[in-house]
Each structure stands twice: as structure tokens, then as C-alpha cells.
Write a protein that holds these residues in place. Structure first.
Motif, short mmCIF file in Angstrom:
data_model
loop_
_atom_site.label_atom_id
_atom_site.label_comp_id
_atom_site.label_asym_id
_atom_site.label_seq_id
_atom_site.Cartn_x
_atom_site.Cartn_y
_atom_site.Cartn_z
N SER A 1 0.83 -1.21 0.00
CA SER A 1 0.00 0.00 0.00
C SER A 1 0.86 1.25 0.00
N VAL A 2 1.91 1.25 0.82
CA VAL A 2 2.81 2.40 0.88
C VAL A 2 3.62 2.53 -0.40
N PHE B 1 3.03 4.99 -3.58
CA PHE B 1 3.49 6.37 -3.65
C PHE B 1 4.70 6.52 -4.56
N LYS C 1 3.50 5.53 -8.77
CA LYS C 1 2.20 5.95 -9.32
C LYS C 1 2.29 6.52 -10.73
N ASN D 1 -6.95 13.74 -6.85
CA ASN D 1 -5.62 13.69 -6.22
C ASN D 1 -5.39 12.28 -5.70
N TYR E 1 -2.89 11.05 -4.22
CA TYR E 1 -2.22 11.00 -2.92
C TYR E 1 -3.22 10.84 -1.77
N ILE E 2 -4.35 11.48 -1.87
CA ILE E 2 -5.35 11.40 -0.80
C ILE E 2 -5.86 9.97 -0.67
N LEU F 1 -4.33 7.16 -1.67
CA LEU F 1 -3.26 6.27 -1.23
C LEU F 1 -2.95 6.45 0.25
N THR F 2 -3.06 7.65 0.76
CA THR F 2 -2.85 7.89 2.19
C THR F 2 -3.90 7.17 3.02
N ALA F 3 -5.16 7.25 2.59
CA ALA F 3 -6.24 6.56 3.30
C ALA F 3 -6.02 5.05 3.29
N SER G 1 -3.20 3.42 3.02
CA SER G 1 -2.06 3.07 3.89
C SER G 1 -2.47 3.05 5.36
N ILE G 2 -3.29 4.01 5.77
CA ILE G 2 -3.76 4.05 7.16
C ILE G 2 -4.65 2.84 7.46
#
Length: 394
Positions: A91-92, A95, A98, A165, A167-168, A170-172, A174-175
């Protein structure tokens, strides 16, 4: 631990449900958003949009070939932690890849492998926590969390994608993957009293033939379903109904959750075909309604029909697969069931994407409906007829 001989709900069971929900949430978020990212960010066509789903499922299929054996050999807790840990790393890793399609697809493949290992472990582990006389009900509730993720995931993904976006999103993801790993680390599961045989790996450890017939039906169902998560957003955009896609999945979830407690209690009481035949007919009919939709209310009506029917079909088919084997073969049976389901989803995503690029989305959804109706014949040949002969011979 199980609270009493007939209890379903326990701390460990809830941890498993949480892990199952989160891994499904991430799967369906990415299955919805990444095709859009390929279309918008990488300027790909429908075939390439389907490929980002197919390559993930291909990794899942490869891992399914040995995940059941590994779970039966080393234990569902250990393999679950390994699977979720790799899932988090993958998941990380999005980044860093991409913007490059090849590296992006490699990470998708590894991500798919980790999903298969983690989901096989959780689906097998839940059996160790359920009383035998309530397994159908327990699997039904457990599956409800995945079904809930199936519909919240696309809606949440579309909400986070509003600004396009990546990044938004992918951040979710990863969390969520870190939280799923934490849940798995906290689970305590009793090992089966009868240990699985420690023999060299054979094809029988990979494929549980007793679960294979019903798994073919799962292949057909997931093939038909694959056109929803991957292409519904693009289809509604074409219809100038882009706002309705998120609401479609919300209604889908409401139908699953609203009726699941009632349906789950019935799975252990009545024959399987009482649930399968009417549900698959309703699912195929919903796909036909979607193919002809020209107003928002028709899209939403299709979501209601398919949400209700799919919420019955998936636990029904999985319950049939599990009932064919002993507890020591539950890992292989679960892996076989999801192997064919994953294969159907992956092949369906690519084939339907290719079909849509050659025709249009309306024709593609008509094709999905035909596949759903054909599964009725498959079910009768490979399960219903055989089960009836078995009962009559007793």
C-alpha cells in the motif's frame, strides 16, 4: 475465546470482522479509483483500465494456489499477520510508482498476492471461533462486513477522488492497511484439535476438489459482478449521472446490511437452492435494468436489486463450500472458493473492459447479465443435481 457453546460474537471474532472489512474496503476503493486514475492520470483506455484490476487479481490467483496449504500448515494467525504486513508495505509502495505503469502493475501484482494470503487466513480463522451448529450464521455475518466494504469502498473512494488527487486515496489506504494489521496482531485463535498432516505439498493441498464444483458458480458470479466496481463510475459519467454512482453503492450496502441478520439465521435451516435460484435471477435482472438505465432512479433501482441478491449469494455459496470438508481442510476449501472467485473477477474485469471498448457499457452490462443467468445452469449441474442424488441415496 468463544464465550459459550452457542455464542458467535466475541472479541476475537470482532477483530476478524474488522480486518475483513478493512481489507475489503481497500480492495474496492482501489478497484474503483485506479481505473479512473489510469484514464485521467495516465490517459489509458478501457482495456488498460480493466488491466489494473486484472493484474491485481492475477497476483491473488497465484497466491491462492498455495495460501490454503500454508494456512493449514502454519496456522491462520501466522499467515494472516504475514499477509497483512505485505499488504501494508504494498500500500505504501504505490506512492513511489504511481507515475510508471510497469512498476505500478508490479506493485499491483504483489498487493494481490498479499490480499489472497490475508483473506484466506481470516476466512479460515473465523471457522475456529464459530460453533458448528451456527457456522452458516457466523459466516453470514462475517461476510456482511466484506459486503459492506464492497459498497462503502467505492463510495469512499469516489469521495476522496473528488479533486482527482491520487495521494489522498493512497494515504487513506495506507492508514487502513496499518489498522487491519493491528487487528490481526491482537487476535487469539485456538488451533484445531486435529493437526493438519505435515506431508509434502501436492495438488490436493492446493485445490480442494470437494469445494471445486460450487467454486465454479462463484467464478460466474464474480465475473458478472466485476463490471460494477470497475466501470460503473465511467458508465454513469457517460449518462451524465456521475453523482448517482456513490449513491448506488450506498443503497447496495443498505440492502445487504438491512436483510443480512435475517438471511444469516436461515442459511443453516433451509436447502441451499431456496436461496440461490431467486437471488441469482434477481441479480441478473438488476444488471439488465442497469444496462438500460437512462434516469437516476433506474440506476438506483438496479443497485437495490443487486445489493439484496448479492448479499444472499456470497455467504450462501461460501457456506456450501465449507460444508463439503472437515475443519482441517477448511483452509484449502476457502482458498479454492476464493481462487475461482478471484479468477472470475480478474478475467471478468479484463474481458468486460475489452468488450466495452469494442461496443459500449450498455452492451457490456447485458453481457454481465447473461453470465449471471448462465450460472443457474452451472449451479444445477455441479451442485444441486449432485446434492439431490446424495440425499436420495441415503
Amino acid at each position: 475465546m468463544i464465550l459459550d457453546s452457542s455464542s458467535i460474537w466475541s472479541k476475537n471474532y470482532l477483530y476478524l470482522c474488522g480486518s475483513n472489512f478493512l481489507i475489503g474496503l481497500m480492495f474496492y476503493m482501489l478497484a474503483t479509483i485506479l481505473p479512473l486514475y489510469v484514464q485521467v492520470g495516465l490517459h489509458g483506455d478501457e482495456q488498460q483500465m480493466g488491466l489494473v484490476i486484472t493484474i491485481y487479481v492475477l497476483g491473488s490467483v497465484v497466491a491462492r494456489l498455495f495460501s490454503g496449504f500454508l494456512v493449514d500448515r502454519f496456522g491462520n494467525k501466522k499467515m494472516g499477520v504475514i499477509g497483512f504486513a505485505i499488504f501494508f508495505v504494498a500500500s505504501v509502495s504505490y506512492f513511489g510508482v504511481k507515475d510508471g505503469l510497469i512498476l505500478f502493475l508490479i506493485v499491483r501484482f504483489i498487493h494481490g498476492m498479499s490480499y489472497a494470503i490475508a483473506s484466506t487466513a481470516t476466512n479460515t480463522a473465523v471457522l475456529a471461533l464459530l460453533p458448528v451448529n451456527r457456522q452458516g450464521e457466523g459466516i453470514g455475518y462475517f461476510g456482511m462486513f466484506l459486503n459492506l466494504a464492497m459498497v462503502i469502498g467505492p463510495s469512499l473512494g469516489l469521495f476522496l477522488w473528488k479533486s482527482e488527487n491520487i495521494y489522498i486515496v493512497l494515504t487513506a489506504v495506507s492508514i487502513f492497511s496499518a489498522l487491519a494489521l493491528l487487528f490481526m496482531l491482537r487476535i487469539r485463535i485456538q488451533k484445531p484439535t486435529q493437526a493438519a498432516p505435515q506431508n509434502p505439498l501436492t495438488w490436493r493441498d492446493i485445490i480442494e476438489m470437494k469445494a471445486f464444483p460450487i467454486s465454479i458458480v462463484s467464478f460466474c458470479l464474480f465475473f458478472s459482478y466485476s463490471g460494477l466496481s470497475g466501470f460503473l463510475a465511467s458508465y454513469t459519467n457517460e449518462l451524465n449521472l456521475s453523482a448517482v454512482a456513490g449513491l448506488f453503492f450506498i443503497l447496495y450496502a443498505v440492502m445487504i446490511v438491512g436483510f443480512r441478520p435475517f438471511i444469516a439465521k436461515l442459511l443453516d435451516r433451509y436447502p441451499d437452492h431456496y436461496f440461490f435460484y431467486p437471488s441469482i435471477i434477481l441479480f441478473g435482472a438488476g444488471m439488465l435494468v442497469l444496462s438500460q438505465a437512462n434516469h437516476a432512479w433506474l440506476v438506483l433501482a438496479a443497485g437495490v436489486m443487486m445489493g439484496f441478491s448479492y448479499g444472499i449469494l456470497n455467504p450462501c455459496l461460501q457456506n456450501i463450500a465449507i460444508k463439503q470438508v472437515s475443519i482441517t481442510r477448511s483452509g484449502a476449501a476457502t482458498a479454492t472458493f476464493f481462487l475461482l472467485g478471484d479468477l472470475g473477477y480478474g478475467v471478468g474485469s479484463y474481458c468486460l473492459g475489452l468488450f466495452a471498448s469494442l461496443t459500449n457499457y450498455r452492451t457490456m452490462y447485458i453481457g454481465s447479465a447473461i453470465i449471471a443467468f448462465l450460472s443457474i445452469i452451472v449451479y444445477w449441474i455441479f451442485h444441486h443435481r449432485t446434492a439431490a442424488k446424495t440425499v436420495h441415496s441415503l
